[in-house]
Design an enzyme around this catalytic site. Structure first.
Site, PDB file in Angstrom:
ATOM      1  N   ARG A  89     -28.870 -84.671 -20.778  1.00 42.87           N
ATOM      2  CA  ARG A  89     -29.703 -84.187 -19.675  1.00 42.87           C
ATOM      3  C   ARG A  89     -30.917 -83.479 -20.281  1.00 42.87           C
ATOM      4  O   ARG A  89     -30.799 -82.428 -20.897  1.00 42.87           O
ATOM      5  CB  ARG A  89     -28.900 -83.223 -18.798  1.00 42.87           C
ATOM      6  CG  ARG A  89     -29.748 -82.589 -17.737  1.00 42.87           C
ATOM      7  CD  ARG A  89     -28.929 -81.773 -16.743  1.00 42.87           C
ATOM      8  NE  ARG A  89     -29.852 -81.122 -15.837  1.00 42.87           N
ATOM      9  CZ  ARG A  89     -30.075 -79.804 -15.770  1.00 42.87           C
ATOM     10  NH1 ARG A  89     -29.385 -78.973 -16.525  1.00 42.87           N
ATOM     11  NH2 ARG A  89     -30.963 -79.326 -14.948  1.00 42.87           N
ATOM     12  N   HIS A 132     -37.806 -78.590 -14.577  1.00 45.47           N
ATOM     13  CA  HIS A 132     -37.057 -77.473 -15.164  1.00 45.47           C
ATOM     14  C   HIS A 132     -38.071 -76.372 -15.465  1.00 45.47           C
ATOM     15  O   HIS A 132     -38.226 -75.927 -16.598  1.00 45.47           O
ATOM     16  CB  HIS A 132     -36.292 -77.932 -16.401  1.00 45.47           C
ATOM     17  CG  HIS A 132     -35.126 -77.064 -16.779  1.00 45.47           C
ATOM     18  ND1 HIS A 132     -33.850 -77.553 -16.949  1.00 45.47           N
ATOM     19  CD2 HIS A 132     -35.038 -75.740 -17.022  1.00 45.47           C
ATOM     20  CE1 HIS A 132     -33.037 -76.555 -17.303  1.00 45.47           C
ATOM     21  NE2 HIS A 132     -33.742 -75.442 -17.351  1.00 45.47           N
ATOM     22  N   GLU A 179     -31.983 -75.670 -10.809  1.00 52.09           N
ATOM     23  CA  GLU A 179     -31.798 -74.299 -10.343  1.00 52.09           C
ATOM     24  C   GLU A 179     -32.990 -73.786  -9.531  1.00 52.09           C
ATOM     25  O   GLU A 179     -33.680 -72.846  -9.956  1.00 52.09           O
ATOM     26  CB  GLU A 179     -31.528 -73.374 -11.539  1.00 52.09           C
ATOM     27  CG  GLU A 179     -30.320 -73.795 -12.354  1.00 52.09           C
ATOM     28  CD  GLU A 179     -29.889 -72.746 -13.390  1.00 52.09           C
ATOM     29  OE1 GLU A 179     -30.601 -71.749 -13.563  1.00 52.09           O
ATOM     30  OE2 GLU A 179     -28.821 -72.941 -14.001  1.00 52.09           O
ATOM     31  N   ASN A 308     -24.551 -76.091 -12.203  1.00 48.98           N
ATOM     32  CA  ASN A 308     -24.727 -75.272 -13.406  1.00 48.98           C
ATOM     33  C   ASN A 308     -23.919 -74.000 -13.210  1.00 48.98           C
ATOM     34  O   ASN A 308     -24.032 -73.342 -12.177  1.00 48.98           O
ATOM     35  CB  ASN A 308     -26.201 -74.869 -13.594  1.00 48.98           C
ATOM     36  CG  ASN A 308     -27.096 -76.060 -13.931  1.00 48.98           C
ATOM     37  OD1 ASN A 308     -26.630 -77.187 -14.043  1.00 48.98           O
ATOM     38  ND2 ASN A 308     -28.379 -75.791 -14.083  1.00 48.98           N
ATOM     39  N   TYR A 310     -22.340 -70.387 -15.246  1.00 48.60           N
ATOM     40  CA  TYR A 310     -22.118 -69.487 -16.385  1.00 48.60           C
ATOM     41  C   TYR A 310     -21.138 -68.369 -16.052  1.00 48.60           C
ATOM     42  O   TYR A 310     -20.293 -68.021 -16.852  1.00 48.60           O
ATOM     43  CB  TYR A 310     -23.456 -68.896 -16.870  1.00 48.60           C
ATOM     44  CG  TYR A 310     -24.343 -69.975 -17.451  1.00 48.60           C
ATOM     45  CD1 TYR A 310     -24.250 -70.327 -18.790  1.00 48.60           C
ATOM     46  CD2 TYR A 310     -25.224 -70.695 -16.636  1.00 48.60           C
ATOM     47  CE1 TYR A 310     -25.011 -71.358 -19.319  1.00 48.60           C
ATOM     48  CE2 TYR A 310     -25.992 -71.727 -17.164  1.00 48.60           C
ATOM     49  CZ  TYR A 310     -25.878 -72.057 -18.499  1.00 48.60           C
ATOM     50  OH  TYR A 310     -26.619 -73.088 -19.012  1.00 48.60           O
ATOM     51  N   GLU A 372     -24.688 -77.891 -16.557  1.00 51.06           N
ATOM     52  CA  GLU A 372     -24.877 -76.843 -17.569  1.00 51.06           C
ATOM     53  C   GLU A 372     -23.667 -75.923 -17.569  1.00 51.06           C
ATOM     54  O   GLU A 372     -23.193 -75.523 -16.503  1.00 51.06           O
ATOM     55  CB  GLU A 372     -26.089 -75.939 -17.275  1.00 51.06           C
ATOM     56  CG  GLU A 372     -27.423 -76.543 -17.539  1.00 51.06           C
ATOM     57  CD  GLU A 372     -28.570 -75.563 -17.305  1.00 51.06           C
ATOM     58  OE1 GLU A 372     -28.353 -74.334 -17.380  1.00 51.06           O
ATOM     59  OE2 GLU A 372     -29.670 -76.040 -17.031  1.00 51.06           O
TER      60      GLU A 372
HETATM   61  C1  FCB Z   1     -29.898 -71.653 -16.927  1.00 50.76           C
HETATM   62  C2  FCB Z   1     -31.126 -72.489 -17.222  1.00 50.76           C
HETATM   63  C3  FCB Z   1     -31.198 -72.993 -18.638  1.00 50.76           C
HETATM   64  C4  FCB Z   1     -30.722 -71.963 -19.631  1.00 50.76           C
HETATM   65  C5  FCB Z   1     -29.378 -71.388 -19.223  1.00 50.76           C
HETATM   66  C6  FCB Z   1     -28.820 -70.392 -20.188  1.00 50.76           C
HETATM   67  O1  FCB Z   1     -30.157 -70.808 -15.859  1.00 50.76           O
HETATM   68  O2  FCB Z   1     -31.166 -73.604 -16.355  1.00 50.76           O
HETATM   69  O3  FCB Z   1     -32.506 -73.417 -18.872  1.00 50.76           O
HETATM   70  O4  FCB Z   1     -31.672 -70.975 -19.756  1.00 50.76           O
HETATM   71  O5  FCB Z   1     -29.486 -70.799 -17.953  1.00 50.76           O
END
Ligand code: FCB
Length: 464
Positions: A89, A132, A179, A308, A310, A372
């Site tokens: 990607r 992006h 995002e 995405n 985290y 992500e």
């Molecule tokens: C996301 C972004 C990516 C990277 C990660 C850690 O929010 O899409 O570009 O910065 O965080």
């Protein structure tokens, strides 16, 4: 060329298999890795301007050189191939292809053609992100420029059509926006991202224009892409938890779900902005920028959705003791989640990924790709190796969370580690490293970390 030793991974795990055909990938973005910001006719983007603004980025870092991927892409693609990666990607720098947001720069387009052909030659699926975050600077003029402007969605359609017509024969999967929450809320409300505006009300206008750009681009692309093209959007939905059972904290969590999640999900996958969203934001915006017919244009059919992830977010009602406000509102504040955190300060809660995937399956009902997921750390090279057990642990536990979501009915068909190479991490600069491969920014040397070897082994076995 950096060579990845085969079979040297310290992989351990339950051996639990992924389904045949599961797409193992890595993700990256143009401004974070390419460098070569003034080469071959590329124009400036809002991130060039922002990163050169004193105080905007930690350490005064910029993406001027980054990983020099613009020149080193063959080596980087070889690295991916050696890992066994099946899907890459990447994103297209809009101002490389359209330097001032209008008119095509052939040299910029040729770079992406070479990149895509290089991927196909190595048997890797290109998954192309159109946006992006590197908007051409010339589309961000004046107070009402950038995503505040109703003209920018039309320019985005032009850009999407150039890529669709020129590369659509060889790119099977396109995701429109990365995002959009970050573009709208960090770009216009909190000011942490380009263009650095700091008025909550602006975030809603920006979010609407991003939604409109998405819908119009998808419709336009359908007219030029071959049958079977996979169109999606990549969302960083917030897996929101209330800090307590107090009604005001639960209301704050619902408010955040409306302004951070449903502001995108409802128009993209339903039929417009909900009455709850409009009522819940009454003091923040009047939504007069939504014109008749816009919501119908946003609600286009997609083929899949990108997630995405985290960390989850925990929030409480604002008021009382001070706290970090949730961007775009004065009604909710972040609360820390106890337990382990990454060096980014992000809590590590893999079960929240399972919950989020199940929610997306329920609300959206399309095949899902994790576009992500990864861990930022301060990795160092020691005697030619990078030992990053925390990253391996994070990835393993999040992949287990994907398997759990699949078991419970979420149709997750792929997973992309953020990211292949350590890179320019937006407002944090180069200090926080997310790569499977370490980059020495002094000499651009690439050193695969232990996590790269571990990931290669997972891919090879198609199992944890
Ligand atoms: C996301 C972004 C990516 C990277 C990660 C850690 O929010 O899409 O570009 O910065 O965080």
């Amino acid at each position: 060329m950096t060579t990845i030793p085969r079979g040297s991974s310290a992989a351990t795990g339950s051996g639990e298999p992924f389904p045949d055909g599961f797409l193992w990938g890595v993700a990256a973005s143009s401004y974070q890795i390419e460098g070569a910001v003034a080469e071959d006719g590329r124009g400036p983007s809002i991130w060039d301007t922002f990163s050169h603004t004193p105080g905007a980025v930690a350490g005064g870092d910029t993406g001027d050189v980054a990983c020099d991927h613009y020149h080193r892409w063959p080596e980087d693609l070889d690295l991916m191939a050696e890992l066994g990666v099946m899907s890459y990607r990447f994103s297209v720098a809009w101002p490389r292809v359209m330097p001032d947001g209008r008119g095509v720069n052939q040299a910029g387009l040729d770079f992406y053609r070479r990149l895509v052909d290089g991927l196909l030659d190595r048997g890797i699926r290109p998954l192309m992100t159109l946006y992006h975050w590197d908007l051409p600077q010339s589309l961000d003029v004046g107070d009402a420029g950038g995503w505040l402007s109703r003209e920018v969605p039309d320019r985005f359609v032009d850009f999407a059509l150039v890529l669709g017509k020129e590369l659509g024969d060889r790119v099977p999967a396109i995701t429109t926006l990365n995002e959009p929450w970050c573009s709208a809320y960090l770009g216009y409300a909190s000011g942490e991202h380009a263009p650095g505006r700091t008025e909550s009300s602006l975030a809603y206008r920006a979010a609407h224009h991003l939604n409109l750009a998405h819908g119009r681009a998808v419709s336009a692309l359908r007219g030029v892409l071959p049958q079977g093209a996979d169109l999606s959007v990549s969302l960083n939905l917030h897996q929101v938890q209330a800090a307590s059972d107090r009604p005001e904290d639960r209301a704050a969590a619902e408010h955040v779900d409306l302004i951070a999640n449903r502001v995108f999900l409802d128009p993209m996958f339903g039929d417009g902005y909900s009455a709850e969203l409009r009522a819940g934001t009454a003091g923040l915006t009047d939504w007069s920028f939504v014109h008749a017919g816009d919501e119908a244009e946003i609600a286009v059919a997609l083929d899949s959705v990108g997630v995405n992830f985290y960390n989850p977010s925990r929030v409480r009602a604002a008021g009382g003791e001070p706290g970090r406000p949730f961007p775009g509102t004065d009604r909710a504040c972040f609360v820390d989640i106890p337990g382990p955190h990454t060096v980014m300060g992000w809590p590590i809660v893999p079960s929240a990924l399972t919950d989020l995937l199940l929610r997306v399956q329920r609300d959206v009902g399309l095949p899902i790709e994790v576009t992500e997921n990864g861990l930022g750390a301060r990795d160092v090279v020691e005697s030619g190796a990078v030992h990053d057990p925390d990253r391996i642990d994070y990835l393993r536990r999040h992949l287990a969370a994907v398997l759990e979501a699949r078991r419970r009915g979420a149709e997750v068909r792929g997973y992309h580690v953020w990211t292949l190479l350590d890179n320019f991490e937006w407002a944090w600069g180069y200090d926080k490293r997310f790569g499977l491969v370490h980059v020495d920014f002094a000499d651009q040397r690439r050193t695969p970390k232990d996590s790269a070897l571990w990931y290669a082994d997972v891919i090879r076995r198609n199992a944890l």
